[in-house]
Design an enzyme around this catalytic site. Sequence first.
Site, PDB file in Angstrom:
ATOM      1  N   ASN A  24      57.039  51.828  56.122  1.00  0.00           N
ATOM      2  CA  ASN A  24      57.905  52.140  54.975  1.00  0.00           C
ATOM      3  C   ASN A  24      57.090  52.081  53.693  1.00  0.00           C
ATOM      4  O   ASN A  24      55.894  51.783  53.712  1.00  0.00           O
ATOM      5  CB  ASN A  24      59.088  51.164  54.950  1.00  0.00           C
ATOM      6  CG  ASN A  24      58.613  49.732  54.842  1.00  0.00           C
ATOM      7  OD1 ASN A  24      58.044  49.330  53.839  1.00  0.00           O
ATOM      8  ND2 ASN A  24      58.819  48.943  55.904  1.00  0.00           N
ATOM      9  N   ARG A  25      57.731  52.323  52.574  1.00  0.00           N
ATOM     10  CA  ARG A  25      57.020  52.493  51.301  1.00  0.00           C
ATOM     11  C   ARG A  25      56.792  51.196  50.523  1.00  0.00           C
ATOM     12  O   ARG A  25      56.452  51.240  49.350  1.00  0.00           O
ATOM     13  CB  ARG A  25      57.799  53.455  50.395  1.00  0.00           C
ATOM     14  CG  ARG A  25      57.827  54.870  50.893  1.00  0.00           C
ATOM     15  CD  ARG A  25      58.495  55.753  49.845  1.00  0.00           C
ATOM     16  NE  ARG A  25      58.783  57.062  50.373  1.00  0.00           N
ATOM     17  CZ  ARG A  25      57.900  58.047  50.432  1.00  0.00           C
ATOM     18  NH1 ARG A  25      56.661  57.851  50.020  1.00  0.00           N
ATOM     19  NH2 ARG A  25      58.250  59.214  50.916  1.00  0.00           N
TER      20      ARG A  25
END
Length: 219
Positions: A24-25
């Site tokens: 994920n970011r």
Amino acid sequence: MFSLILITSGPTIEPIDPVRFLSNRSSGLTGYHLAMEARARGLGPVTFVTGPTTWLPTGVEIVRVETALEMRAAVNERRARADVVIMAAAVSDYRSVKYYPEKMKKSGERITLELAKNPDILLEAGRHKPRGQVLVGFAAETEDIFVNAQKKVRDKNLDLLVLNEISAANPAFGREANQVFLVRPDGMRRLERMSKTLIAAHIWDEIIALAGRRAEGAP
Ligand code: C5P
């Protein structure tokens, strides 16, 4: 002031084959600032359990992990000894059921990857929370944010939840500034949009106030 501060940070990465993974970011910036603020205030030793990130605080014990299962093992080994546990990591909710030891070949137009749910490390910590420990979680919500946040505080037995509203107006991930709400079992407070350094300072003010009330006999 504290005998052990345990902080999780960064994303986890969940391998699929030798060259691919799910992640994920999360940048790990918030966890980094929380650890640096604890150091700057001399609050006690910090153990920083982190997924892959370039944001590594100095002067703390760093435990590097990659997957959610590795993060869980590292946290579970240490959390009973901590008087403050802050889970700022963006743990992948799912991992690939299968690890393909050889690089997967291109095949049909569509393929299916089966995913298995990862354990919720924060939920486990809440279930086994020792008396007096301050447990802090994070949440990134896009809808019904306050209802979901209050539910999370109850379900995960948290003392404090740092709530991010993820929207076009507040794209928190990877940015230096953010707007958050500090949610407790008995109420919540909105912080103005500010740098993640300042947010870390507000979170510590809140934790120290909570720990102080504990020391005076509050549950
Ligand atoms: O339920 P949700 O994933 O929104 O909760 C986010 C919080 O739970 C964060 O504090 C995160 O670090 C923690 N978490 C965890 N293990 C998971 C998923 C989330 O510790 N598998």
